[in-house]
Scaffold this active site. Structure first.
Site, PDB file in Angstrom:
ATOM      1  N   SER A 139      -5.077  -4.092   2.705  1.00  0.00           N
ATOM      2  CA  SER A 139      -4.002  -4.666   1.908  1.00  0.00           C
ATOM      3  C   SER A 139      -4.593  -5.659   0.904  1.00  0.00           C
ATOM      4  CB  SER A 139      -2.962  -5.298   2.841  1.00  0.00           C
ATOM      5  OG  SER A 139      -1.804  -5.684   2.139  1.00  0.00           O
ATOM      6  N   ASP A 281       2.725   5.154   2.799  1.00  0.00           N
ATOM      7  CA  ASP A 281       2.623   3.789   2.291  1.00  0.00           C
ATOM      8  C   ASP A 281       3.534   3.635   1.071  1.00  0.00           C
ATOM      9  OD1 ASP A 281       1.876   1.295   1.301  1.00  0.00           O
ATOM     10  OD2 ASP A 281      -0.246   1.597   1.728  1.00  0.00           O
ATOM     11  N   HIS A 311       2.396   1.131   5.271  1.00  0.00           N
ATOM     12  CA  HIS A 311       1.382   0.188   4.788  1.00  0.00           C
ATOM     13  C   HIS A 311       0.702  -0.544   5.939  1.00  0.00           C
ATOM     14  CE1 HIS A 311      -0.502  -2.284   1.696  1.00  0.00           C
ATOM     15  NE2 HIS A 311      -0.197  -3.362   2.400  1.00  0.00           N
TER      16      HIS A 311
END
Length: 330
Positions: A139, A281, A311
């Site tokens: 991320s 995602d 995600h």
């Protein structure tokens, strides 16, 4: 008392920068303090591990009562095996942990992933680490890994980037700008914590997949004091309240903005890369990660997976990442 096996070392502390930190978007910060932790088999190669904006230096538990943000993935015998590597974690600049960050009622400048990469290099100098065996970023941490590879290529042998690309997708920015607007509005009305609850609740709806929510929250709403409350609503608000109990609204705004400001030039990245993209995602489309692969100037391996966790797959998909780490870090 430590939870670490014999033959491990643990170094933790604060690195105080002697000179002001020049920021990517202009200006500088004086008196910067960076909190770090280095732990693993003594003398082993070092791997930096960076997560989302909530993550910090405590990557895995090393003392009683501790919880690491990546305990399922990092530690002795785990996918990122600390019997083979030392793990370097850091608290992000501008965050809610121990590194320098925003304080209520004061101005804090915009922070770039490049600034975080510069901070990581300062920590390496402080610890006498010439080069990382790898930098593993998920991320926001993946954005920092890319920034490190572009600006400080001699400092890292291999980058592992999970659920991040060379730019932020406009739809993701759309969701996050609403979140930041909620928090800023709440701060102006001295309700920062409540604003953070709502912003985090909205964010959680983007971290996971529609498939997971359909499987977990199919039930009907229940009536509470004359108002219908939905199962997914209870979950999101609970996650928001838990988050707001530990993080500062101002830091959330700072690092959320940093995500949306993210841009690197893949053509300037020659460090070998392993990219992991998740089909479900919502924040980082697979198409963006494929584009990054095609634009990188160095060698690259792309791993595409399917995960109901969207995600947040990097927190859950242990088996997949065990293989990724084994192949990328050697």
């Amino acid at each position: 008392m430590s939870l670490l096996p014999p033959g491990y070392e643990l170094v933790e502390g604060i690195c105080e920068l002697r000179a002001p930190l020049r920021l990517h978007f202009g200006g500088e910060l004086a008196g910067v303090e960076l909190a770090f932790r280095l732990s693993g088999a003594a003398g082993a190669p070092v791997v930096a591990v960076l997560g989302g904006i909530s993550a910090g230096r405590h990557v895995y538990a090393a003392a009683p009562g501790e919880a690491g943000w990546w305990d399922d993935m990092v530690g002795p015998g785990k996918p990122l095996d600390t019997d083979r590597y030392r793990v370097l974690g850091m608290d992000f600049l501008g965050g809610s942990h121990r590194s320098t960050g925003p304080v209520r009622g004061t101005e804090f400048p915009s922070v770039s992933a490049f600034d975080q990469a510069d901070c990581l290099v300062e920590l390496m100098r402080h610890l006498g680490i010439e080069r990382l065996r790898g930098c593993v970023g998920a991320s926001y941490g993946g954005m920092v890994t890319l920034a490190l590879a572009e600006r400080h290529r001699v400092r890292v042998e291999h980058g592992v980037v999970i659920s991040a690309a060379h730019r932020t997708h406009p739809m993701s920015t759309a969701w996050r700008t609403v979140q930041r607007s909620i928090v800023r509005y709440a701060l102006r009305h001295d309700e920062g914590a409540r604003g953070l609850v709502l912003a985090r609740a909205l964010a959680m709806a983007t971290y996971r997949s529609a498939r997971e929510f359909e499987e977990r929250f199919p039930g009907p709403p229940r009536r509470v004091d004359g108002t219908f409350v939905f199962p997914v609503e209870e979950y999101l608000v609970a996650r928001g309240e838990s988050y707001a109990a530990h993080y500062r609204p101002e830091a959330f705004v700072c690092l959320s903005e940093s995500i949306d400001l993210h841009r690197v030039d893949p053509g300037n990245i020659a460090v070998p890369m392993t990219l992991v993209a998740v089909q479900e995602d919502q924040l980082v489309p697979v198409s963006d990660v494929r584009a990054l692969r095609d634009l990188l100037s160095g060698s690259c391996r792309l791993v595409e997976i399917s995960s109901r966790f969207g995600h947040d797959a990097f927190l859950k998909e242990t088996a997949v990442l065990r293989d990724v780490f084994a192949q990328s870090l050697g």
